[in-house]
Design an enzyme around this catalytic site. Structure first.
Site, PDB file in Angstrom:
ATOM      1  N   ARG A 625       0.712  -0.948   0.377  1.00  0.00           N
ATOM      2  CA  ARG A 625       0.012  -0.327   0.660  1.00  0.00           C
ATOM      3  C   ARG A 625       1.432   1.640  -0.415  1.00  0.00           C
ATOM      4  O   ARG A 625       1.505   1.302   0.580  1.00  0.00           O
ATOM      5  CB  ARG A 625      -0.483   0.072   1.663  1.00  0.00           C
ATOM      6  CG  ARG A 625      -2.371   1.385   1.491  1.00  0.00           C
ATOM      7  CD  ARG A 625      -2.280   1.460   2.422  1.00  0.00           C
ATOM      8  NE  ARG A 625      -3.268   2.005   2.334  1.00  0.00           N
ATOM      9  CZ  ARG A 625      -4.417   2.737   4.424  1.00  0.00           C
ATOM     10  NH1 ARG A 625      -4.062   1.357   4.964  1.00  0.00           N
ATOM     11  NH2 ARG A 625      -4.640   3.155   4.854  1.00  0.00           N
ATOM     12  N   ASN A 628       1.175   7.920   0.384  1.00  0.00           N
ATOM     13  CA  ASN A 628       1.437   8.738  -0.025  1.00  0.00           C
ATOM     14  C   ASN A 628       2.062   8.747  -1.302  1.00  0.00           C
ATOM     15  O   ASN A 628       3.042   8.460  -1.628  1.00  0.00           O
ATOM     16  CB  ASN A 628       2.233  10.479   0.768  1.00  0.00           C
ATOM     17  CG  ASN A 628       2.061  11.613   0.145  1.00  0.00           C
ATOM     18  OD1 ASN A 628       1.779  11.606  -1.134  1.00  0.00           O
ATOM     19  ND2 ASN A 628       1.831  12.606   1.077  1.00  0.00           N
ATOM     20  N   GLU A 702      14.286   1.462   0.754  1.00  0.00           N
ATOM     21  CA  GLU A 702      15.567   0.811   0.393  1.00  0.00           C
ATOM     22  C   GLU A 702      15.281  -0.203  -1.484  1.00  0.00           C
ATOM     23  O   GLU A 702      16.134   0.068  -2.547  1.00  0.00           O
ATOM     24  CB  GLU A 702      16.027   0.262   0.699  1.00  0.00           C
ATOM     25  CG  GLU A 702      15.555   0.645   2.008  1.00  0.00           C
ATOM     26  CD  GLU A 702      16.743   1.037   3.288  1.00  0.00           C
ATOM     27  OE1 GLU A 702      17.427   1.410   2.177  1.00  0.00           O
ATOM     28  OE2 GLU A 702      16.243   1.984   4.177  1.00  0.00           O
TER      29      GLU A 702
END
Length: 735
Positions: A625, A628, A702
């Site tokens: 998910r 933003n 990452e």
């Protein structure tokens, strides 16, 4: 119905503070009025790479106007060090014991600090300190170590030798990656202030609690006597995950001169005062059957560490799980050198391992006459090959498909050195990216005040990804408030504990804690309302009450309800408060949880000059998910640009004679500029991973750097027909 804040591209809630100069970074808290009467400390560093200090002449320095002290091992107090294990520090903590003996362990080691009323006076005093050494030649290369290799880290499954003996195709290659430094925009800095036996530190750190634990250990005091404050971090990329010697220097000097002391590392000192991505040599052997399915792999890895600490990265994970391989053998040795200790840098371990594995897969595809994407698809596992457990989600096939379609993979001529644009040789390459989803316990505190606004706290950090904003969005949804009515606070060791702001774990851990805490607070408000005879909701079932826009009302009757503000006006304290947290469960063992990506790169190589220009980089990611999208895209762009630097530019050069870093500045240590990144983009698959954590996120900071360097290297091969296995890829390697 109010639209959820999570999933929308909300602008940074702290953006105005930053662009107007009101965000206080580590070296600026005195200017912002948080601490007064501050003096300055300037560190004197060693000019030899190994040896002993035979004399320190401070007479000229201490005689200067405004100089308060010059502190070295000759006059520093003995630090009552007690071993500790911080979350991001090893148990020895040798690097924090400054000015305790005459030994020099690496070039650039702090050997003294000059403290003065002004920065200029401290700088001048530091330049007048004369240090004499009995120097020795340092060991700075993997082939000439400071001692025997540290104990090997090994892994094996199956019968590798037998599988390689009968393999249809077999390749064995060695890949080398040079040292990289983080080079964040903000240099590391610390202000330390003692009030009796209590210490307050304003520091650049990715974990205030780790800094607190480290200082408590060094000075032999209780952690409750130390407060660490770090509300804004101007980039770190992992360099703030450890507590570095200058933090001890600032605190020690402040206690000596009985004044608050500020220490700011120079750009040059950043190359030895903090860590780096270590030099790594990765030998990889692949065996495959006639269809290109991997039958065996052998990974032999060597990487540098310091002679006084054994730093290691997670270099073995990808080789165990990224592709179906029944027979695997791995060996990883850290090589002690006379250098300062390496540390985590964005995509630690994974970015390094991916370079070797993904370049080798490209070479195997070429040897076997297979399309590089098809080779990877043929080796896609159904379960984690290393653990045998199912994947929570693994949408790598979709990443490859979307990326190939977007980049126009099927339109390329697959032959190396087959496409031109004038004098430029054009190539397209790809690589797979993966990074494990890390989670850790976290806690939060949430309050709703009489004005109906909420404050949420957790001792996490924000080094740039947008923690303030994303946590505000999560809290707003859980409380049923607009984003503008929620304030998230972080970066203070007095707040509820949080894990390191690194390893892509912040949203999964702190975000889940914030959601749970705010959910608890919302339910507390609802319970208060339905029990209050004066409330319009009195007598209603709590399960029938929802909150939207700060208005508590019945789900089926929005007109019956009241606001948080109206509810709290009738309470004694006009305040509601809840504490809560997140604790990972057994899903960590039951599922293999990773973020995935497919990275594509198009390059142009000048045939005459060997100059490589990146024309396009695209990453397609399965990261669960996305809270933003705007911040996620920004994160991806930063990671992709970092991968370009890793592939083509970044290389810390050490003089083997004395261990000096010869390019310890931003003029000679090259990082990508706007001209190097003309078309960089990222696509996130719409998704949710409920097995990963309550929010369904998998981490993305990452994974967006992993796979970029091999995609570019593979594109360079496709363009030129020349395989370069050492990073960075330089002009000399292509001439």
């Amino acid at each position: 119905m109010m639209r959820p804040a999570a999933g929308t591209p909300v602008s940074r809630v702290d953006g105005r503070l930053k662009v107007t100069g009101r965000a206080a970074y580590a070296a600026e808290h005195d200017a912002h009025g948080a601490v007064r009467d501050v003096v300055h400390g300037v560190i004197v560093t060693s000019t030899v790479g190994k040896g002993r200090i035979t004399a320190i002449d401070t007479a000229a320095a201490t005689g200067q106007p405004g100089v308060l002290a010059v502190i070295s091992h000759l006059n520093a107090p003995t630090l009552p060090y007690r071993p500790f294990r911080g979350v991001t520090d090893p148990p020895r903590g040798e690097h924090l014991r400054v000015f305790q003996d005459d030994r020099v362990r690496f070039f650039g080691q702090p050997v003294a600090v000059a403290v003065a009323e002004t920065l200029e006076a401290a700088q001048h005093a530091a330049s007048l300190v004369k240090v004499t050494y009995a120097a020795e030649r340092p060991a700075t290369g993997l082939d000439a170590p400071a001692g025997p290799p540290n104990q090997s880290e090994n892994y094996q499954r199956g019968n590798v030798d037998q599988a390689l003996a009968v393999a249809h195709t077999r390749i064995s290659r060695t890949y080398r990656l040079q040292r990289e430094h983080h080079n964040p925009m903000e240099p590391h800095a610390t202000i330390a202030h003692w009030d009796g036996d209590r210490l307050t530190v304003w520091d650049k750190t990715q974990m205030v609690l780790n800094t607190r634990a480290a200082l408590a250990s060094v000075f032999g005091i209780e952690q409750d006597a130390i407060r660490v404050i770090s509300p804004f971090v101007g980039g770190a990329f992992g360099s703030g995950l450890r507590t570095w010697p200058h933090v001890t220097v600032a605190a020690l000097a402040a206690r000596q001169v009985r004044r608050p002391v500020k220490v700011v590392l120079t750009r040059e000192q950043m190359y030895t005062g903090t860590g780096f991505r270590p030099v790594t040599e990765y030998k990889l052997t692949l065996g495959a059957d006639e269809r290109g399915r991997l039958t065996a792999t052998v990974h032999d890895i060597r990487a540098e560490t310091s002679a006084y600490e054994d730093y290691r990265e997670a270099l073995l994970t990808q080789g165990q799980m990224v592709y179906t391989t029944p027979n695997v053998r791995q060996s990883y040795r850290s090589i002690p050198l006379d250098v300062n200790t390496p540390t985590w840098m964005r995509g630690p371990g994974a970015a390094t391992a991916a370079y070797a594995i993904e370049c080798a897969m490209d070479e195997l595809a070429h040897e076997a006459g297979l399309d590089p994407i098809e080779l990877r698809l043929r080796n896609e596992p159904e379960r984690d090959p290393g653990t045998g457990v199912p994947f929570s989600t693994r949408r790598l096939r979709e990443c490859l498909r979307v990326g190939a379609r977007t980049i126009g993979w099927d339109d390329r001529n697959p032959g190396p050195r087959s496409t031109r644009d004038g004098n430029w040789l054009i190539g397209t390459g790809m690589a797979v990216a993966t990074y494990h989803t890390a989670r850790a316990p976290a806690q939060a505190l949430a309050r709703i005040g009489a004005d109906g606004t909420a404050t949420v706290q957790s001792a996490t950090s924000d080094m740039g990804p947008g923690t303030y904003t994303s946590m505000t969005q999560v809290a707003a949804d859980a409380l049923g408030l607009p984003v503008a009515k929620v304030r998230f606070q972080l970066g203070d060791s007095t707040m509820p504990p949080a894990p390191p702001h690194g390893g892509s774990m912040t949203m999964a851990s702190v975000g889940s804690a914030v959601a749970a805490t705010c959910d608890k607070l919302r339910k507390q408000a609802i319970a208060l309302a339905v029990a209050d005879p004066a409330s319009p909701l009195h007598g209603a079932s709590p399960d029938d009450v929802v909150v939207a826009g700060g208005h508590l009302h019945l789900r089926d009757d929005p007109g019956r309800g009241e606001t948080y503000r109206q509810l709290l006006a009738r309470t004694k304290d006009s305040l509601l408060e809840a504490r809560g947290g997140y604790q990972p469960g057994d899903e960590v063992e039951r599922y293999s949880t990773h973020a995935y990506g497919a990275v594509f790169a198009q390059v142009a190589v000048d045939e005459r000059l060997g100059l490589v220009r990146v024309r396009r980089v695209l990453g397609v990611y399965d990261a669960g998910r996305i809270i933003n999208p705007r911040l996620a895209h920004s994160q991806a762009i930063g990671g992709l640009v970092g991968g370009i630097g890793m592939a083509l530019l970044e290389h810390t050069v050490t003089d083997p004679r004395d261990g000096r870093i010869v390019n310890a500045n931003l003029a000679d240590y090259l990082v990508p500029t706007n001209a190097d990144v003309p078309d960089v983009n990222a696509i996130y698959l719409d998704g949710n991973d409920p097995e990963a954590d309550p929010l369904g996120v998998k981490g993305l900071a990452e994974v967006v750097i992993v796979g970029v360097a091999p995609a570019i290297a593979n594109a360079v091969f496709h363009a030129t027909g020349r395989r370069v296995r050492d990073l960075p890829i330089t002009i000399e390697a292509l001439l």
